[in-house]
Design a protein around this motif. Sequence first.
Motif, PDB file in Angstrom:
ATOM      1  N   GLN B  36       0.814  -1.218   0.000  1.00 56.98           N
ATOM      2  CA  GLN B  36       0.000   0.000   0.000  1.00 56.98           C
ATOM      3  C   GLN B  36       0.849   1.271   0.000  1.00 56.98           C
ATOM      4  O   GLN B  36       0.416   2.313  -0.468  1.00 56.98           O
ATOM      5  CB  GLN B  36      -0.955   0.016   1.200  1.00 56.98           C
ATOM      6  CG  GLN B  36      -1.948  -1.115   1.162  1.00 56.98           C
ATOM      7  CD  GLN B  36      -2.828  -1.031  -0.066  1.00 56.98           C
ATOM      8  OE1 GLN B  36      -3.659  -0.146  -0.196  1.00 56.98           O
ATOM      9  NE2 GLN B  36      -2.622  -1.930  -1.006  1.00 56.98           N
ATOM     10  N   LEU B  55       6.612 -10.705   0.320  1.00 52.71           N
ATOM     11  CA  LEU B  55       6.536 -11.515   1.547  1.00 52.71           C
ATOM     12  C   LEU B  55       5.181 -12.202   1.684  1.00 52.71           C
ATOM     13  O   LEU B  55       4.932 -12.909   2.660  1.00 52.71           O
ATOM     14  CB  LEU B  55       6.785 -10.623   2.774  1.00 52.71           C
ATOM     15  CG  LEU B  55       8.148  -9.913   2.821  1.00 52.71           C
ATOM     16  CD1 LEU B  55       8.244  -9.033   4.075  1.00 52.71           C
ATOM     17  CD2 LEU B  55       9.282 -10.935   2.816  1.00 52.71           C
ATOM     18  N   ALA B  75       4.479  -9.940  11.373  1.00 48.84           N
ATOM     19  CA  ALA B  75       4.681  -8.747  10.551  1.00 48.84           C
ATOM     20  C   ALA B  75       3.701  -8.673   9.378  1.00 48.84           C
ATOM     21  O   ALA B  75       3.294  -7.595   8.963  1.00 48.84           O
ATOM     22  CB  ALA B  75       6.117  -8.706  10.028  1.00 48.84           C
ATOM     23  N   LYS B  79      -3.952  -5.144   8.764  1.00 45.03           N
ATOM     24  CA  LYS B  79      -4.630  -4.269   9.733  1.00 45.03           C
ATOM     25  C   LYS B  79      -6.062  -4.702   9.930  1.00 45.03           C
ATOM     26  O   LYS B  79      -6.635  -4.550  11.006  1.00 45.03           O
ATOM     27  CB  LYS B  79      -4.582  -2.829   9.236  1.00 45.03           C
ATOM     28  CG  LYS B  79      -3.195  -2.248   9.455  1.00 45.03           C
ATOM     29  CD  LYS B  79      -2.842  -1.191   8.471  1.00 45.03           C
ATOM     30  CE  LYS B  79      -1.379  -0.887   8.600  1.00 45.03           C
ATOM     31  NZ  LYS B  79      -0.725  -0.671   7.329  1.00 45.03           N
ATOM     32  N   THR B 112      -0.204  -4.086   6.022  1.00 46.21           N
ATOM     33  CA  THR B 112       0.173  -4.962   7.140  1.00 46.21           C
ATOM     34  C   THR B 112       0.709  -4.151   8.321  1.00 46.21           C
ATOM     35  O   THR B 112       1.113  -2.993   8.179  1.00 46.21           O
ATOM     36  CB  THR B 112       1.275  -5.933   6.700  1.00 46.21           C
ATOM     37  OG1 THR B 112       2.438  -5.168   6.358  1.00 46.21           O
ATOM     38  CG2 THR B 112       0.835  -6.763   5.507  1.00 46.21           C
ATOM     39  N   GLY B 115       4.463  -3.742   7.689  1.00 42.66           N
ATOM     40  CA  GLY B 115       4.691  -2.742   6.641  1.00 42.66           C
ATOM     41  C   GLY B 115       4.628  -1.332   7.196  1.00 42.66           C
ATOM     42  O   GLY B 115       5.458  -0.473   6.871  1.00 42.66           O
ATOM     43  N   ALA B 118       7.770  -0.726   9.286  1.00 40.54           N
ATOM     44  CA  ALA B 118       8.968  -0.589   8.461  1.00 40.54           C
ATOM     45  C   ALA B 118       8.924   0.672   7.602  1.00 40.54           C
ATOM     46  O   ALA B 118       9.949   1.266   7.315  1.00 40.54           O
ATOM     47  CB  ALA B 118       9.117  -1.828   7.572  1.00 40.54           C
ATOM     48  N   LEU B 162      16.390  -0.772  10.861  1.00 40.34           N
ATOM     49  CA  LEU B 162      16.605  -2.050  10.163  1.00 40.34           C
ATOM     50  C   LEU B 162      17.714  -1.894   9.134  1.00 40.34           C
ATOM     51  O   LEU B 162      17.772  -0.900   8.412  1.00 40.34           O
ATOM     52  CB  LEU B 162      15.325  -2.491   9.435  1.00 40.34           C
ATOM     53  CG  LEU B 162      14.148  -2.980  10.272  1.00 40.34           C
ATOM     54  CD1 LEU B 162      12.992  -3.364   9.347  1.00 40.34           C
ATOM     55  CD2 LEU B 162      14.553  -4.166  11.149  1.00 40.34           C
ATOM     56  N   ASP B 193      -7.621   9.956   6.244  1.00 38.94           N
ATOM     57  CA  ASP B 193      -6.356  10.542   5.793  1.00 38.94           C
ATOM     58  C   ASP B 193      -5.249  10.276   6.809  1.00 38.94           C
ATOM     59  O   ASP B 193      -5.518  10.097   7.996  1.00 38.94           O
ATOM     60  CB  ASP B 193      -6.486  12.072   5.679  1.00 38.94           C
ATOM     61  CG  ASP B 193      -7.106  12.487   4.371  1.00 38.94           C
ATOM     62  OD1 ASP B 193      -7.197  11.642   3.463  1.00 38.94           O
ATOM     63  OD2 ASP B 193      -7.498  13.661   4.250  1.00 38.94           O
TER      64      ASP B 193
HETATM   65  C1  LIG Z   1      -5.093   5.919   0.516  1.00 39.40           C
HETATM   66  C2  LIG Z   1      -4.173   5.464   1.610  1.00 39.40           C
HETATM   67  C3  LIG Z   1      -4.379   5.957   2.885  1.00 39.40           C
HETATM   68  C4  LIG Z   1      -3.533   5.573   3.909  1.00 39.40           C
HETATM   69  N1  LIG Z   1      -3.756   6.090   5.147  1.00 39.40           N
HETATM   70  C5  LIG Z   1      -2.922   5.738   6.150  1.00 39.40           C
HETATM   71  C6  LIG Z   1      -3.092   6.268   7.464  1.00 39.40           C
HETATM   72  O1  LIG Z   1      -4.014   7.027   7.736  1.00 39.40           O
HETATM   73  N2  LIG Z   1      -2.208   5.899   8.408  1.00 39.40           N
HETATM   74  C7  LIG Z   1      -1.182   5.043   8.133  1.00 39.40           C
HETATM   75  O2  LIG Z   1      -0.416   4.733   9.031  1.00 39.40           O
HETATM   76  N3  LIG Z   1      -1.006   4.519   6.924  1.00 39.40           N
HETATM   77  C8  LIG Z   1      -1.832   4.856   5.926  1.00 39.40           C
HETATM   78  N4  LIG Z   1      -1.637   4.320   4.692  1.00 39.40           N
HETATM   79  C9  LIG Z   1      -0.463   3.435   4.462  1.00 39.40           C
HETATM   80  C10 LIG Z   1      -0.844   2.005   4.747  1.00 39.40           C
HETATM   81  O3  LIG Z   1      -1.146   1.868   6.098  1.00 39.40           O
HETATM   82  C11 LIG Z   1       0.278   1.059   4.351  1.00 39.40           C
HETATM   83  O4  LIG Z   1      -0.298  -0.166   4.361  1.00 39.40           O
HETATM   84  C12 LIG Z   1       1.491   0.990   5.273  1.00 39.40           C
HETATM   85  O5  LIG Z   1       2.123   2.232   5.358  1.00 39.40           O
HETATM   86  C13 LIG Z   1       2.512   0.017   4.709  1.00 39.40           C
HETATM   87  O6  LIG Z   1       2.067  -1.295   4.859  1.00 39.40           O
HETATM   88  P1  LIG Z   1       2.141  -2.332   3.680  1.00 39.40           P
HETATM   89  O7  LIG Z   1       1.891  -3.657   4.274  1.00 39.40           O
HETATM   90  O8  LIG Z   1       1.266  -1.927   2.593  1.00 39.40           O
HETATM   91  O9  LIG Z   1       3.686  -2.247   3.270  1.00 39.40           O
HETATM   92  P2  LIG Z   1       4.399  -2.074   1.872  1.00 39.40           P
HETATM   93  O10 LIG Z   1       3.847  -0.927   1.147  1.00 39.40           O
HETATM   94  O11 LIG Z   1       4.416  -3.363   1.152  1.00 39.40           O
HETATM   95  O12 LIG Z   1       5.856  -1.754   2.370  1.00 39.40           O
HETATM   96  C14 LIG Z   1       6.184  -0.543   2.968  1.00 39.40           C
HETATM   97  C15 LIG Z   1       7.669  -0.486   3.270  1.00 39.40           C
HETATM   98  O13 LIG Z   1       7.982  -1.366   4.330  1.00 39.40           O
HETATM   99  C16 LIG Z   1       8.962  -2.318   3.923  1.00 39.40           C
HETATM  100  N5  LIG Z   1       8.580  -3.606   4.568  1.00 39.40           N
HETATM  101  C17 LIG Z   1       7.364  -4.152   4.526  1.00 39.40           C
HETATM  102  N6  LIG Z   1       7.347  -5.279   5.266  1.00 39.40           N
HETATM  103  C18 LIG Z   1       8.599  -5.434   5.777  1.00 39.40           C
HETATM  104  C19 LIG Z   1       9.190  -6.400   6.620  1.00 39.40           C
HETATM  105  N7  LIG Z   1       8.499  -7.435   7.109  1.00 39.40           N
HETATM  106  N8  LIG Z   1      10.496  -6.244   6.959  1.00 39.40           N
HETATM  107  C20 LIG Z   1      11.203  -5.175   6.491  1.00 39.40           C
HETATM  108  N9  LIG Z   1      10.685  -4.242   5.696  1.00 39.40           N
HETATM  109  C21 LIG Z   1       9.390  -4.363   5.327  1.00 39.40           C
HETATM  110  C22 LIG Z   1       8.886  -2.351   2.426  1.00 39.40           C
HETATM  111  O14 LIG Z   1      10.094  -2.749   1.873  1.00 39.40           O
HETATM  112  C23 LIG Z   1       8.543  -0.921   2.107  1.00 39.40           C
HETATM  113  O15 LIG Z   1       9.695  -0.150   2.113  1.00 39.40           O
HETATM  114  C24 LIG Z   1      -2.465   4.657   3.653  1.00 39.40           C
HETATM  115  C25 LIG Z   1      -2.276   4.158   2.379  1.00 39.40           C
HETATM  116  C26 LIG Z   1      -3.111   4.538   1.358  1.00 39.40           C
HETATM  117  C27 LIG Z   1      -2.897   3.970  -0.015  1.00 39.40           C
END
Ligand SMILES: Cc1cc2nc3c(=O)[nH]c(=O)nc-3n(C[C@H](O)[C@H](O)[C@H](O)COP(=O)(O)OP(=O)(O)OC[C@H]3O[C@@H](n4cnc5c(N)ncnc54)[C@H](O)[C@@H]3O)c2cc1C
Lengths: 812, 295
Positions: B36, B55, B75, B79, B112, B115, B118, B162, B193
């Motif tokens: 995301q 992952l 990890a 959510k 996640t 995520g 990190a 990390l 937001d």
């Molecule tokens: C429209 C929109 C609104 C959002 N609003 C919010 C909000 O209000 N609050 C908020 O907190 N977030 C928000 N987010 C972000 C969302 O929560 C993301 O999911 C989060 O920031 C990252 O989680 P992910 O699992 O998608 O990680 P990814 O996008 O897959 O990864 C994010 C980063 O973490 C690293 N990473 C992931 N997993 C690991 C691991 N196990 N070990 C080491 N590195 C790792 C990846 O390499 C990358 O650099 C929003 C996103 C969108 C698109």
Amino acid sequence: MAIEIPKSLDQLPTTRPRYVGRGIRRVEDVGLLTGRVEFVDDVVLPRMLHCAILRSPLPHARITGVDTQAAEALEGVTAVVTGEDARRWSLPAQSSPEGWGTHCIAGDKVHYVGEPVAAVAASSRRVAEDALELIEVDYEPFEAVADPFEAMKPESPRVLDAQETNVMLDRVFTWGDVDGAFADAAHVFQEKFRWNRLGANPTETFGCISEWDPMSLDLTIHGSIQSPGMFGLGRAATFGLPSNKVNIISHPHGGSFGGKGGTRGCDISCLLSRKVGGRPVKWIEDRGEYLLSGGGQAWDRHYEVALALDAQGIVTGLKVGLVDDLGATGEAYGAISAAKPLAAFTGPYTIPVAQYDLKLVATNKLPCGPYRGMGPPPHFFVLEQMMDIAARSLGEDPAEFRRKNFIPADQFPYTIPSGNEYDSGNYGEVLDQVLALSDYSAMRAAQAEARAEGRLVGVGVASAIEPGVFDWNAYAIVGMPGTGVPEGATVNIDILGNATVRVGFSLEGQGQYTLITQLVADYFGYEPEDVRVVQLDTQSAPPSFGPGGSRLGVAITGAVLGACERIREKMARVVAVLMQSEAENIEFMDGKFMLKGAPGAEMTVAEVAGTMLARSDLLPPDIDPRPEATHVWTAAGRTPADEQGRAKSYLTAAHAVHIVQVEIDAETGMVEIQRYCLADDCGTRLNPDTVEGQTEGSVVQGIGAALLEEYVYDEGAQPLTTSFMDYLMPTVFDAPKIEMVAVVTPSPFTPLGAKGCGEGAIHTTPAAVMCAINDALAPLGTSAREVPASPMRLWKLISEARNRASDESNDD
Amino acid sequence: MKPAPFEYVAPSTISGVLEILGQNDPDEVKLMAGGQSLMPLLNMRLSRPALVIDLGKVADLDFIRETDEGVVIGAMTSKRAVEDSELILREHPLLWESTVAIGHPPIRNRGTVGGSMAQADPASEYPAVALVLGAELVAVSARGERTIPADDFFVTFLTTCLEPDEVLTEIRIPRLAPRSGWAFQEVARRHGDFAIVGATATLRLEAGVVVDPRIAVFGVADRALRFSAAESLLTGQAASDEMIDEVASQAAAAVEDPLEDAHASADYRRHLAGVLVGRVLREAAVRAAEASTGA
Ligand SMILES: Cc1cc2nc3c(=O)[nH]c(=O)nc-3n(C[C@H](O)[C@H](O)[C@H](O)COP(=O)(O)OP(=O)(O)OC[C@H]3O[C@@H](n4cnc5c(N)ncnc54)[C@H](O)[C@@H]3O)c2cc1C
């Protein structure tokens, strides 16, 4: 033979309309909800290439070199175009005012961030984007101007080389003895306002596929195009082609709200298609491109407004000074938005004289385009704030203050000082309805209690006009020529009696195909399933503008009913021959032709159509045997604009009053909308569900304008809001429950008495929300004069007011 | 908006992930969890890894477990799973409340817990919550496993401690002390937001005075901040309005270089930090008082 189009529902040839005037299930929805509708990005043509556009990162710079060699060498790339190709094969865009257009790809210099500097056609969009990274552009940066007041100074950097100045237009329009009104006034109020740049954000951005036949030089364009006819004429002008060599096939599209500009990208894909020998080239604008450089920015305005009142609190004069920042060029017709307020300059009030001091200014920002409402929403925002300032200062209730200034119901049609004529209205009734709906006095009582607790609760009352069914004459002051906006429809009855209606516009979301279905069903006594609506390309369709300017519902009703009338008239003559009588003796009702005074002598529409198609030998020789007719409707009685811009322009004037209650968190500046009530009058409601849907969407867009949406540029004209992280569209969570009530005052001038209502609430909502916010702030002695009222802006106002108050009490 | 070319692998074990990391220059590799945050960065070509390791297929990273000390979350747990967990709602209502403030349901379906940690977005809810709850983050690499206290984990904008070859595997959250009060609030322009500013706090009341207060804010600075000076000031004091106001203004004053963007100036952010710290402390104190009388 003159065609009489029914002016009210009871003039339809049916005992009781079964569909018109009711909410029926939309014929568009099955295709949309099942994903069967073919959007332009679904279209795949043989040998098609994909286009990506390289855009300027600088707001103002000389281009000293463009090296495309590496990009051309990348595998999958077929062609690259630059400003040189644009100059060779196309002309600068037409513009308003004239002379403020540029080529679709920058030549010697770039004028705003996001301006195209080169483009690639490749085997996929991804490869095309890879190729963009290989194009090298050398820039020599210039100072940029982002502020229109700076841009007006003689020493300012000049945006367009072809112009001597950045001032596109500087004129004062005066309607009546304005100086006299202000000299004689018992009260004069004056204030400045800022409306920040915002705009349309349809679900689908612009997209097209352009195909240039190298033999015939015919140009065929598929696209998500709001006004295919106009779009075709524009492309013909840009490429110096005869207009009959451009054919536009518009696909259903995911909304527009005026944001489907897309002309530059389309022209670029045309250049690429020409360069690759006529292969189709698809360009799908992505959201990043749309927010940076698409058709969705509008209304970047600085106002200075004055209101004159007599001793009784009747408004006697209005002066509006507007400095409108149109961005770098006039290609996107943002200027029209500054002209349209003439159609309703004095709102719903009897203000007898008015003045418009209008300055259109070029800066190094994206050229402004149209947006739902096309200009009056900011105008009504300032007018309604002035009405509140006057009412508050005179100690009058804002609702009653408006009422006594309303145009009385018995004075319609009513000509306003800026020249337009309002068709009908009952403004007092609309106000009464929304006062009752909102339980206004209870709302005020609750507000008093909240205030006593120190809470910032406010109630806003705002009233505005929605000009409907536009005409070009409304925009004469910014150089739009001509009068008359036709809309045509062809109705055809087949051999089994089923009806097909052919039109020149595609689905955009407002449900016009449903409306057409309702009309034909009631006219011929059919069921909706018997009616089919088909869209034709621009070379085959009857004259059409399509949706825009709150016109299509009214205009297509006129076109469809006119075509139905023509068929009825033709069929009546056929029936008369078959029944050995005269056409005057044939009556048509509930789908049957009947011979007067001969019970049982009747034929259904299907029987007549079948006879016409199968037995033309039985028909009189002067009758065309096809049960088909085309009618082209246009608003009657439109007048050319006079020297001061005055004309009978928009045909209808819908009216609304909104009442909103808000609470501001004094510590954070966050605004909560606690109630949203409105009453509106758009004449006969052809499909009440559609009206309500349009109203709800428009209220939410108005809330976006009042609280959230803003394209921010820094002082150097760099855009800072280039994704939906920063450009804040309201979501469903930001939408309050909207309580609505309807008043129906039919228009005397339109088919079935309907008024334009598609743009709707956005005329009133920003004003109403800001009135409520300012009512909440009133006890602090401060007020918000800038839209959107972001929490930071409100927090600043509140803390400054509190600091002033504590300084004063310290002084005591 | 198409990503630059990259290779993609989706191993099914952690050792597989570590092996691939070992075979490549870790600086050229990106781990992908819910995507995301990463996918937009890839699409806008702001991140251009040569290799993406997904992952999503790795076994045993998606769980929520109760242990003697508290709760452990894998990890790769979404959510949405946190939001749907009875255990989290019961044991860590603060974590639950901050979860539903993150984005919208489709984002929580994919995004996640690991995520978010990190990614270390300064406006993200989870890092601040990890600070006040005293979470520990567990990471593995070819060199072994290490456990990192949340206080040390978040370094600055989008940066954690990390190493490029480390993979976050789980987050351990100790049980809240009995009769703790907690609160979570944020100011965002729209529902869902990223916050302009948010704050969270936990505390207990014993014999009328505050014990072990923990206060953190997010959205204000380059990372989530904990306010140890303000916490010490409040410790041992009655949770009076005056005291809380003083602690809040001290916390606000302690922010160095507040962030600034198109929506919020540095001044406004600092002001909001003070307002929200005051609000969460009041709310947490009320909850703590209720918990004490209830017990
Ligand atoms: C429209 C929109 C609104 C959002 N609003 C919010 C909000 O209000 N609050 C908020 O907190 N977030 C928000 N987010 C972000 C969302 O929560 C993301 O999911 C989060 O920031 C990252 O989680 P992910 O699992 O998608 O990680 P990814 O996008 O897959 O990864 C994010 C980063 O973490 C690293 N990473 C992931 N997993 C690991 C691991 N196990 N070990 C080491 N590195 C790792 C990846 O390499 C990358 O650099 C929003 C996103 C969108 C698109």
